[in-house]
Design a protein around this motif. Structure first.
Motif, PDB file in Angstrom:
ATOM      1  N   SER A 116      19.036  72.933   8.559  1.00 17.92           N
ATOM      2  CA  SER A 116      17.588  72.729   8.657  1.00 17.92           C
ATOM      3  C   SER A 116      17.247  71.412   9.365  1.00 17.92           C
ATOM      4  O   SER A 116      16.235  71.324  10.060  1.00 17.92           O
ATOM      5  CB  SER A 116      16.944  72.777   7.280  1.00 17.92           C
ATOM      6  OG  SER A 116      17.455  71.739   6.465  1.00 17.92           O
ATOM      7  N   ARG A 117      18.069  70.392   9.222  1.00 21.56           N
ATOM      8  CA  ARG A 117      17.811  69.117   9.895  1.00 21.56           C
ATOM      9  C   ARG A 117      17.917  69.300  11.415  1.00 21.56           C
ATOM     10  O   ARG A 117      17.072  68.826  12.165  1.00 21.56           O
ATOM     11  CB  ARG A 117      18.796  68.053   9.428  1.00 21.56           C
ATOM     12  CG  ARG A 117      18.409  66.670   9.898  1.00 21.56           C
ATOM     13  CD  ARG A 117      19.301  65.589   9.350  1.00 21.56           C
ATOM     14  NE  ARG A 117      19.455  65.707   7.900  1.00 21.56           N
ATOM     15  CZ  ARG A 117      20.477  65.227   7.215  1.00 21.56           C
ATOM     16  NH1 ARG A 117      21.435  64.588   7.838  1.00 21.56           N
ATOM     17  NH2 ARG A 117      20.542  65.368   5.914  1.00 21.56           N
TER      18      ARG A 117
ATOM     19  N   ALA B 120      17.535  72.119  12.927  1.00 21.66           N
ATOM     20  CA  ALA B 120      16.435  73.016  13.315  1.00 21.66           C
ATOM     21  C   ALA B 120      15.172  72.213  13.598  1.00 21.66           C
ATOM     22  O   ALA B 120      14.469  72.466  14.588  1.00 21.66           O
ATOM     23  CB  ALA B 120      16.185  74.052  12.227  1.00 21.66           C
TER      24      ALA B 120
ATOM     25  N   ARG C  92      21.446  76.401  14.282  1.00 20.29           N
ATOM     26  CA  ARG C  92      20.073  76.051  13.887  1.00 20.29           C
ATOM     27  C   ARG C  92      19.695  76.762  12.583  1.00 20.29           C
ATOM     28  O   ARG C  92      19.081  76.172  11.702  1.00 20.29           O
ATOM     29  CB  ARG C  92      19.101  76.458  14.988  1.00 20.29           C
ATOM     30  CG  ARG C  92      17.643  76.237  14.622  1.00 20.29           C
ATOM     31  CD  ARG C  92      16.704  77.051  15.447  1.00 20.29           C
ATOM     32  NE  ARG C  92      16.930  78.470  15.228  1.00 20.29           N
ATOM     33  CZ  ARG C  92      16.359  79.426  15.929  1.00 20.29           C
ATOM     34  NH1 ARG C  92      15.566  79.131  16.923  1.00 20.29           N
ATOM     35  NH2 ARG C  92      16.606  80.684  15.668  1.00 20.29           N
ATOM     36  N   ASP C  93      20.088  78.016  12.454  1.00 20.04           N
ATOM     37  CA  ASP C  93      19.758  78.780  11.252  1.00 20.04           C
ATOM     38  C   ASP C  93      20.493  78.260  10.015  1.00 20.04           C
ATOM     39  O   ASP C  93      20.029  78.449   8.892  1.00 20.04           O
ATOM     40  CB  ASP C  93      20.073  80.260  11.460  1.00 20.04           C
ATOM     41  CG  ASP C  93      19.170  80.903  12.500  1.00 20.04           C
ATOM     42  OD1 ASP C  93      18.105  80.320  12.810  1.00 20.04           O
ATOM     43  OD2 ASP C  93      19.545  81.979  13.018  1.00 20.04           O
TER      44      ASP C  93
END
Length: 184
Positions: A90-91, A93, A86-87
């Protein structure tokens, strides 16, 4: 190669690449055994979530109300690996945040439905209870129900009524001797 000469599970193929059928948990345990912590081991295993199908599966579990830990376990990865990915993406996330919001709503709706079902099952009044509360005989109540002169049961399978349904009906029903033909 005979069955006795086959390489152990997860040791790799003839080209030296990892066996894609090897269990990720076994790989992770082996890496932890080599001195890596769980997060490092998860990152070393590979980007499971880079695969769109795995992402979709993971996000569907989250949307249905599963925790991040159980959804990650379904893919054979750790929760730490999910948050590391996730970090980096960004998509993903954004999709994860949206799925978590939907999952929270799903869990809340499920809890509300369970509480309502429990409330209805534990507090429904049958004919005998309604009879005691209203002073009407069971035969009269059955007649009222069949002719539509009392509210339909809140639980038709019972049949049973919620106390508030009967109280509201009792307070608003015409009294003895009421002439509906004259008064509408």
């Amino acid at each position: 190669m005979t069955s006795q000469e086959q390489p152990p599970r997860g040791s790799g193929t003839e080209e030296g690449a990892p066996d894609p059928r090897a269990d990720r948990r076994e790989q992770r345990r082996a890496l932890v055994g080599q001195g890596l912590n769980a997060a490092q081991a998860a990152a070393t295993i590979g980007p499971v979530l880079a695969d769109k199908g795995n992402q979709d599966s993971f996000l569907a579990l989250i949307r249905s109300g599963e925790s991040a830990s159980s959804a990650a376990a379904a893919l054979g990865i750790t929760r730490a690996a999910v948050y590391q990915y996730r970090d980096r993406d960004s998509r993903f996330a954004g999709a994860l945040q949206k799925a978590m919001t939907e999952g929270q709503k799903a869990r809340k709706a499920q809890r509300q439905a369970e509480r309502e079902a429990e409330r209805r099952s534990s507090s429904g009044w049958d004919y005998e209870t309604v009879s005691r509360e209203t002073g009407l005989s069971v035969a009269t109540l059955r007649s009222y129900k069949s002719t539509g002169h009392m509210p339909p049961p809140d639980d038709p399978a019972g049949p049973s009524w919620l106390p508030e349904t009967i109280r509201a009906w009792r307070e608003n029903r015409p009294g003895q001797g009421y002439r509906s033909d004259l008064n509408g």
